[in-house]
Scaffold this active site. Structure first.
Site: not given
Length: 488
Positions: A213, A237, A337
């Site tokens: 991300e 996930h 991230k």
């Protein structure tokens, strides 16, 4: 399978998930005529407000998340007519009578309770539903992540919710399993004979699964700082995607046949020891940097941040599966991230040819790339001859873009999963033993981090994470896909 009549109750009906994902997904299926005319959506909130006031909130906060290409004024009006707001305090048993009064008392109508709430409320809500006489055989309950903070809390959730609902009534959501590309991975593996003979250690070099991300934590620091990348992304996930790649062919596509095979994968994952943890797990935390040319702060400088936080925003893991099919094949899992790009993909790299007859071949191995986001598709890398004199090989790519190939509107993950909930189809939802097996595997990592005193390795925002992640895979003579791509 057609969907029968239902009352769908959204606990957390005024929250961000309901507004951004759930209501837009339900609108899309209403537009597609999947919902019977009498089906209703009951949104739960604590505040006393009229239905008209709540619909104004939906107009302001949910409608903007619906594509203008699919917005139809008549459908929107019909959809809003399904919505009813009910004021209820999840912690106060007496207020559940408001919900009892709103629900239709008909055994032929399914009652679906979607708990888009913190997991600390799961048990309390289910207990209050039971006391109100709503935990009936025709009811279903949907649980949003996080499904526990560790193995013990996950077991508690399973036990507490299981007091009131059978396993066949419990739908534990992982929205990655609803993505079109994941469905096509199942079709690719079990609907074609081409790959099955190659889908094993004799022909596959390694598997890389990445969820990256560009975004930071934004205004969610309080939540994220108690979770971190491992709990937020890897335990659910990434491990679910690993299971889809590595599972044995199920005897059918029934829910328990598929979930039995996924469970076998989780139980076959090689357990970590203190020594293998140090070698095979990397945790990082982003510091200030640039993402798409824009300066962004480090994790500890985010809004409401803890300046001494040791929470990881990046994790990379080398996993191994102790089975005949996969022995010796490394699976590299990575998420973070403030990365260099926003993407989710599975890369299956095949071994190089045992003997190349082409002197100028660069030896680039074949690989299959399953892209989950931002665009969903399949890419197959092959070696081909370049035009002209001589025999010079060059990597080329066969590409299947689902949107371009099928020319049909893409169904978002929550649309597919909500349809399966309404149909009572459990295949794409985690079973209780799956959830606990996943936590059992990651628990040693959490315990190791709790015991050691070192901080996560810093990495600059806008990069692919700490250099230690490249070293992790480099020790096996391999590279992450973006590192191996030829420069253009």
């Amino acid at each position: 399978m057609a969907i029968s009549d239902f009352d769908l109750v959204l606990f957390g009906g005024t929250g961000d998930l309901a507004m951004r994902k759930l209501l837009p997904a339900l609108y899309a299926r209403d537009r597609a005529r999947d919902l019977v005319p009498t089906a209703r959506i009951i949104c739960i909130g604590r505040d006393n407000k009229s239905n008209e006031d709540f619909l104004q909130i939906v107009e302001q906060n949910s409608k903007p998340h619906i594509s203008s290409a699919t917005m139809d004024a008549d459908v929107w009006q019909r959809f809003c007519g399904r919505i009813q707001y009910v004021s209820l305090n999840a912690k106060e048993t007496a207020t559940y009578q408001n919900l009892v009064a709103a629900l239709r008392n008909d055994p032929a109508i399914s009652h679906v309770f979607y708990l888009a709430t913190p997991p600390t409320l799961f048990s309390m809500i289910c207990d209050n539903l039971s006391q109100a006489g709503l935990a009936t055989p025709n009811a279903r309950v949907v649980l949003e992540k996080p499904l526990g903070h560790d193995l013990e809390s996950a077991k508690d959730i399973n036990a507490q919710v299981g007091r009131y609902f059978n396993e066949s009534q419990i739908f534990r959501i992982d929205h990655y399993l609803g993505k079109e590309a994941v469905q096509n991975l199942l079709a690719l593996r079990f609907g074609n004979v081409l790959f099955e003979p190659l889908w094993r250690r004799e022909w596959i070099s390694d598997v890389q699964i990445t969820i990256a991300e560009e975004l930071g934590v934004g205004g969610r620091f309080d939540y994220y700082d108690t979770s971190g990348a491992l709990r937020d992304m890897l335990q659910n996930h990434l491990l679910q995607l690993l299971c889809i790649v590595a599972m044995e062919p199920p005897v059918s596509n029934s829910a328990d046949s598929v979930r039995d095979e996924k469970l076998k994968v989780l139980r076959s994952l090689k357990r970590f020891t203190p020594s293998t943890l140090a070698m095979n797990v990397v945790r990082g935390q982003y510091r200030a940097g640039h993402v798409n040319g824009v300066a962004v702060p480090g994790y500890r400088k985010e809004e409401d941040a803890n300046p001494d936080s040791r929470t990881e925003t990046f994790v990379a893991v080398k996993a191994e599966i102790d089975t005949w099919r996969w022995a010796g094949v490394p699976f590299y899992l990575r998420t973070g991230k403030r990365m260099a790009d926003s993407l989710a993909e599975i890369v299956v790299r095949f071994k190089s040819v045992p003997h190349s007859i082409f002197a100028q071949s660069n030896g680039t191995p074949n690989c299959l790339v399953i892209r989950l986001q931002p665009d969903e598709g399949l890419h197959m890398n092959l070696m081909a001859k370049t035009p002209g004199d001589g025999m010079r090989l060059k990597p080329v790519e066969l590409e299947l873009d689902f949107r371009e190939k099928f020319k049909t509107p893409r169904m978002e993950a929550y649309e597919r999963l909500l349809l399966d909930v309404l149909r009572g189809q459990l295949t794409l939802f985690m079973r209780s033993d799956e959830l606990e097996a996943a936590w059992e595997w990651v628990e040693p990592i959490l315990e190791h981090w709790d015991q050691e005193e070192s901080d996560p390795i810093p990495y600059s925002a806008g990069t692919w994470g700490p250099a230690a992640a490249s070293a992790l895979i480099g020790r096996d003579g391999l590279q992450w896909r973006e590192e191996a791509l030829p420069e253009v």
